[in-house]
Design a protein around this motif. Sequence first.
Motif, PDB file in Angstrom:
ATOM      1  N   HIS A  65       6.732   4.477   6.025  1.00  0.00           N
ATOM      2  CA  HIS A  65       5.592   4.451   5.346  1.00  0.00           C
ATOM      3  C   HIS A  65       4.817   5.571   5.646  1.00  0.00           C
ATOM      4  CE1 HIS A  65       5.291   0.392   3.418  1.00  0.00           C
ATOM      5  NE2 HIS A  65       6.093  -0.065   4.521  1.00  0.00           N
ATOM      6  N   SER A  66       4.760   5.813   6.999  1.00  0.00           N
ATOM      7  CA  SER A  66       3.818   7.296   7.412  1.00  0.00           C
ATOM      8  C   SER A  66       4.453   8.583   6.549  1.00  0.00           C
ATOM      9  CB  SER A  66       3.616   7.454   8.768  1.00  0.00           C
ATOM     10  OG  SER A  66       5.152   7.395   9.507  1.00  0.00           O
ATOM     11  N   ALA A  67       5.842   8.483   6.490  1.00  0.00           N
ATOM     12  CA  ALA A  67       6.559   9.682   6.124  1.00  0.00           C
ATOM     13  C   ALA A  67       6.154  10.010   4.404  1.00  0.00           C
ATOM     14  CB  ALA A  67       7.966   9.729   6.482  1.00  0.00           C
ATOM     15  N   THR A  68       6.417   8.918   3.887  1.00  0.00           N
ATOM     16  CA  THR A  68       6.137   8.874   2.345  1.00  0.00           C
ATOM     17  C   THR A  68       4.674   9.225   2.137  1.00  0.00           C
ATOM     18  OG1 THR A  68       5.676   6.556   2.359  1.00  0.00           O
ATOM     19  CG2 THR A  68       8.054   7.243   1.850  1.00  0.00           C
ATOM     20  N   ALA A  69       3.784   8.774   3.144  1.00  0.00           N
ATOM     21  CA  ALA A  69       2.191   9.259   2.780  1.00  0.00           C
ATOM     22  C   ALA A  69       2.273  10.669   3.038  1.00  0.00           C
ATOM     23  CB  ALA A  69       1.355   8.379   3.684  1.00  0.00           C
ATOM     24  N   GLU A  70       2.790  11.031   4.111  1.00  0.00           N
ATOM     25  CA  GLU A  70       2.588  12.487   4.462  1.00  0.00           C
ATOM     26  C   GLU A  70       3.238  13.423   3.453  1.00  0.00           C
ATOM     27  OE1 GLU A  70       5.348  15.492   7.454  1.00  0.00           O
ATOM     28  OE2 GLU A  70       5.030  13.232   8.141  1.00  0.00           O
ATOM     29  N   LEU A  71       4.396  12.987   3.007  1.00  0.00           N
ATOM     30  CA  LEU A  71       5.342  13.966   2.084  1.00  0.00           C
ATOM     31  C   LEU A  71       4.635  13.656   0.542  1.00  0.00           C
ATOM     32  CD1 LEU A  71       8.781  13.322   3.447  1.00  0.00           C
ATOM     33  CD2 LEU A  71       7.314  15.771   3.472  1.00  0.00           C
ATOM     34  N   ARG A  72       3.874  12.675   0.375  1.00  0.00           N
ATOM     35  CA  ARG A  72       3.587  12.143  -1.127  1.00  0.00           C
ATOM     36  C   ARG A  72       4.531  11.617  -1.964  1.00  0.00           C
ATOM     37  NH1 ARG A  72      -1.313  16.937  -1.971  1.00  0.00           N
ATOM     38  NH2 ARG A  72      -2.404  16.501  -0.181  1.00  0.00           N
ATOM     39  N   ILE A  73       5.205  10.866  -1.283  1.00  0.00           N
ATOM     40  CA  ILE A  73       6.303  10.195  -2.081  1.00  0.00           C
ATOM     41  C   ILE A  73       5.977   8.845  -2.657  1.00  0.00           C
ATOM     42  CG2 ILE A  73       8.819   9.465  -1.919  1.00  0.00           C
ATOM     43  CD1 ILE A  73       9.196  11.096   0.696  1.00  0.00           C
ATOM     44  N   GLU A  74       6.204   8.691  -3.984  1.00  0.00           N
ATOM     45  CA  GLU A  74       6.097   7.349  -4.568  1.00  0.00           C
ATOM     46  C   GLU A  74       6.847   6.449  -4.046  1.00  0.00           C
ATOM     47  OE1 GLU A  74       3.853   5.986  -6.585  1.00  0.00           O
ATOM     48  OE2 GLU A  74       2.593   7.746  -7.101  1.00  0.00           O
ATOM     49  N   ALA A  75       6.658   5.420  -3.344  1.00  0.00           N
ATOM     50  CA  ALA A  75       7.601   4.304  -2.505  1.00  0.00           C
ATOM     51  C   ALA A  75       6.963   3.159  -2.770  1.00  0.00           C
ATOM     52  CB  ALA A  75       7.534   4.775  -1.110  1.00  0.00           C
ATOM     53  N   ILE A  76       8.300   2.167  -2.901  1.00  0.00           N
ATOM     54  CA  ILE A  76       7.955   0.699  -2.722  1.00  0.00           C
ATOM     55  C   ILE A  76       8.726  -0.021  -1.742  1.00  0.00           C
ATOM     56  CG2 ILE A  76       8.722  -1.261  -4.133  1.00  0.00           C
ATOM     57  CD1 ILE A  76       8.344   0.432  -6.680  1.00  0.00           C
ATOM     58  N   ASP A  77       8.114  -0.643  -0.792  1.00  0.00           N
ATOM     59  CA  ASP A  77       8.777  -1.323   0.243  1.00  0.00           C
ATOM     60  C   ASP A  77       9.024  -2.782  -0.591  1.00  0.00           C
ATOM     61  OD1 ASP A  77       9.567  -2.963   2.437  1.00  0.00           O
ATOM     62  OD2 ASP A  77       7.651  -2.380   3.505  1.00  0.00           O
ATOM     63  N   VAL A  78      10.545  -3.124  -0.692  1.00  0.00           N
ATOM     64  CA  VAL A  78      10.904  -4.215  -1.580  1.00  0.00           C
ATOM     65  C   VAL A  78      10.725  -5.244  -0.564  1.00  0.00           C
ATOM     66  CG1 VAL A  78      12.974  -5.364  -2.679  1.00  0.00           C
ATOM     67  CG2 VAL A  78      12.304  -3.036  -2.948  1.00  0.00           C
ATOM     68  N   ILE A  79      11.139  -5.401   0.807  1.00  0.00           N
ATOM     69  CA  ILE A  79      11.355  -6.557   1.546  1.00  0.00           C
ATOM     70  C   ILE A  79      10.163  -6.663   2.644  1.00  0.00           C
ATOM     71  CG2 ILE A  79      12.975  -5.809   3.415  1.00  0.00           C
ATOM     72  CD1 ILE A  79      14.471  -8.440   2.533  1.00  0.00           C
ATOM     73  N   GLY A  80       9.890  -5.580   3.154  1.00  0.00           N
ATOM     74  CA  GLY A  80       8.741  -5.427   4.158  1.00  0.00           C
ATOM     75  C   GLY A  80       7.697  -6.350   3.812  1.00  0.00           C
ATOM     76  N   SER A  81       6.910  -6.305   2.683  1.00  0.00           N
ATOM     77  CA  SER A  81       5.816  -7.164   2.713  1.00  0.00           C
ATOM     78  C   SER A  81       6.057  -8.898   2.573  1.00  0.00           C
ATOM     79  CB  SER A  81       5.015  -6.567   1.571  1.00  0.00           C
ATOM     80  OG  SER A  81       5.776  -6.944   0.224  1.00  0.00           O
ATOM     81  N   LEU A  82       7.412  -9.100   2.035  1.00  0.00           N
ATOM     82  CA  LEU A  82       7.804 -10.239   2.077  1.00  0.00           C
ATOM     83  C   LEU A  82       7.991 -10.995   3.110  1.00  0.00           C
ATOM     84  CD1 LEU A  82       8.567 -12.809   0.243  1.00  0.00           C
ATOM     85  CD2 LEU A  82      10.898 -11.873  -0.010  1.00  0.00           C
ATOM     86  N   ILE A  83       8.799 -10.041   4.180  1.00  0.00           N
ATOM     87  CA  ILE A  83       9.007 -10.620   5.563  1.00  0.00           C
ATOM     88  C   ILE A  83       7.870 -10.832   6.375  1.00  0.00           C
ATOM     89  CG2 ILE A  83       9.757  -9.984   7.767  1.00  0.00           C
ATOM     90  CD1 ILE A  83      11.870  -8.187   6.460  1.00  0.00           C
ATOM     91  N   GLY A  84       6.626  -9.949   6.212  1.00  0.00           N
ATOM     92  CA  GLY A  84       5.234 -10.192   6.648  1.00  0.00           C
ATOM     93  C   GLY A  84       4.707 -11.538   6.156  1.00  0.00           C
ATOM     94  N   LYS A  85       4.499 -11.587   4.889  1.00  0.00           N
ATOM     95  CA  LYS A  85       4.147 -12.835   4.339  1.00  0.00           C
ATOM     96  C   LYS A  85       4.859 -14.205   5.018  1.00  0.00           C
ATOM     97  CE  LYS A  85       0.880 -11.180   1.299  1.00  0.00           C
ATOM     98  NZ  LYS A  85      -0.371 -11.517   1.471  1.00  0.00           N
TER      99      LYS A  85
END
Length: 272
Positions: A74-94
């Motif tokens: 998450h931090s690296a994609t923000a730093e490198l300005r990469i469009e990214a989708i976390d498929v399972i992370g938010s689902l695990i959190g929920k």
Amino acid sequence: MSKFIDVLSDSTGETAEKVVRAALLQFPQAGVQIRLHTRVRTKEVARPVLERAAKEGALLVFTVVSPELREFIHSATAELRIEAIDVIGSLIGKLGTFLDREPINLPSAMLPLSDEYFRRIEAVEFAVKSDDGKEPRNFRKADIILVGVSRTSKTPLSTLLAQRGLKVANLPLVLGVPLPHEIEEAPSDRIVGLTIGLDQLCEIRQARLRQLGMPPETNYAMREHVRTELDFAHNIFRAHPEWPVVDVTGRAIEETAVIILESIHERNRAAH
């Protein structure tokens, strides 16, 4: 210029890849290339994948269960300005919040092998042995039997359904050749006919001949011959009205698989 989607996973990548491919069905002319990066479990392995994605303007789709690695991505994609989708992370959190439990945070490849896993392996082996009518005796043991002329997606459908744990056999319909007695003795509620439009079948067969280095005027792909084969198959289907017939024209195999499963479930419900 080609567009790339980098699928990154700390396991097999199957979940993320399936999600991406299902979504891409809505963009049939996209011409995008999927690059799969599996068993990425350290920052050192992930970093070059992310840097390449940034350099080439790729979309990153990832399934990572380790909180530390997920946070790094998450931090690296923000730093490198990469469009990214976390498929399972938010689902695990929920799910953690909903179930009031802490996740075990283990990639699926590290989980104990389950009965379901072995059932799928057995089903895939069954599909391989039963492909193209090779083992007619297996018709009686199959959960699903696919019947159709050559190039109606019987083999890829068998493989896809087997990955869901279903034992699938398939039988090619050959012009002038009667059905084997084993298919007549198999449970008719497990048999599904496959058909396809004449134009598309001719195109598919011509492409197959080109792959094999054979002349395009071979009977196999000639329009009138193909029409005769399809008529032969439809006559067989009419003689077995209890078999549902699925038209695969213009359909992705995933979509056809869903239709086949629905038809089987409907017949099972009707029987009960």
